[in-house]
Design a protein around this motif. Structure first.
Motif: not given
Length: 398
Positions: A35-41, A49-62
């Motif tokens: 797990e990655l916590r971005l409380s204020a970053f 953000l949950p992190l499994a063995a294989l995790t892909l973060l996706t979304g629009p630019s920015g």
């Protein structure tokens, strides 16, 4: 991962870790960030953000995909003993854009993670002051609902924080100053004697967190640097994969099974009739990599390949070779059976066509399923990965 020299943490054998008993074979002994916590970053506030063995973060630019991976890398650097300035070279960008300064003109950011392993889930949370000067102002390590380490900035005039850690002896807490530019959790193995049950619990939680974070390899293949011949040096693949030919020279001789699997990946992701990945030794002592072709067509130097094929081959090599041939700061005092490898790949799908991207994520899923690698990657479009068994897609919304 390049780091400054620092004193090694004292090892604590996995069998001595209090907490959950090991089960499920060697993989159960390998600490991993779950797990990655971005409380204020940066662009993130209150995001986990949950992190499994294989995790892909996706979304629009920015939306903060790269920012999330940079937070993970910074924690990994701190766990490796780096000072705060090296982990956050541009701290101003880490501060949330609309964060107001307090009466003393101070602004900062907060991040954290959870590392799971034999000691159970361990939470690390970090508060960093970025302005007017960079320093750690608070750190907390918790496990099983108990605070094992807490630090706080008591006197802004001193380059230290007041730390208190759990001991469960005659004095239930030990207090001492720690530097305000280093991760206190990484320093605990040098400060805690390990005589009482409480001290062993603190050591187990700290070392599990440090091992999980230090097992990260940040990978961003740069095709321009991969095209020419390279000298034979230490044989460790660097972050930009510019010494790909040197590493192929090593793995071809030492890891024949994995090299054969890499050749199969090359056939699946490169154009033409690919038979093998070969290495040519040149008269000046350098080496260059080649794609061996079938039929009458001669070998093709990798320097003639496009950016997509080069990135594909480099990422496949990283996923297949393991930490023994990667330029990273593995905790040498911890047995290999208790370590894992987590690849951090920003722009995982950059320059790849959908076929290459799917082949690569399928390879990552195969290696993750064996417990040999974990992957946290950022992609512009995760449609190629949806439906692939073992892949967790996390959609970020700006």
């Amino acid at each position: 991962m390049d780091t400054e020299s620092h004193p090694p943490a004292r090892p604590l054998p996995a069998r001595a870790l209090p907490g959950r008993p090991p089960s499920g074979g060697a993989s159960a002994l390998r600490p991993a960030v779950t797990e990655l916590r971005l409380s204020a970053f940066g662009p993130h506030r209150g995001r986990t953000l949950p992190l499994a063995a294989l995790t892909l973060l996706t979304g629009p630019s920015g939306c903060g995909k790269s920012s999330a991976l940079s937070a993970y890398e910074a924690l990994a650097r701190l766990a490796s003993g780096d000072r705060l300035r090296r982990a956050f070279p541009d701290p101003g960008r880490c501060v949330p854009e609309r964060a107001d300064a307090d009466a003393q003109g101070r602004r900062g950011f907060r991040i954290g993670c959870t590392a799971d392993g034999p000691a159970g889930p361990v939470r690390l949370d970090l508060a960093v002051q970025a302005e007017p000067e960079l320093r750690i102002v608070g750190e907390r390590l918790t496990c099983g609902g108990r605070t094992l380490l807490a630090t706080a900035l008591r006197d802004p005039r001193r380059p230290s924080v007041e730390a208190a850690w759990h001991t469960a002896g005659s004095a239930r807490m030990t207090r001492a100053p720690l530097p305000d530019d280093r991760l206190g959790t990484a320093l605990l193995p040098l400060r805690v004697a390990g005589r009482t049950e409480g001290q062993l619990r603190v050591l187990a939680a700290a070392e599990q967190t440090v091992v999980a974070l230090r097992s990260a390899f940040c990978c961003d293949p740069q095709p321009p640097g991969m095209r020419g011949p390279v000298p034979l040096e230490d044989g460790l693949l660097r972050r930009g994969c510019d010494n790909l030919a040197e590493v192929l020279h090593r793995t071809r001789a030492q890891c024949t099974g994995r090299h054969a699997r890499l050749a199969a990946a090359a056939r699946a992701g490169c154009a033409g009739d690919v038979v093998d990945l070969a290495v040519e030794e040149l008269a000046d002592g350098t080496v260059r990599a080649l794609l061996a072709r079938g039929g009458r067509r001669g070998p093709t130097p990798l320097g003639r390949l496009g950016d997509g094929e080069l990135r594909y081959l480099a990422l496949a090599l990283v996923l297949l070779t393991g930490p023994g041939v990667l330029a990273m700061d593995q905790p040498a005092e911890v047995p290999a059976a208790c370590q894992s490898l987590t690849v951090l790949a920003d722009g995982f799908d950059r320059c790849l066509d959908p076929r290459q991207a799917r082949e690569l994520v399928s390879l990552a899923a195969e290696m993750a399923g064996r417990g040999q690698v974990r992957l946290a990657g950022a992609v512009a479009d995760a449609s190629f990965a949806r439906g692939v068994a073992g892949v967790t897609v996390v959609d970020l919304v700006s």
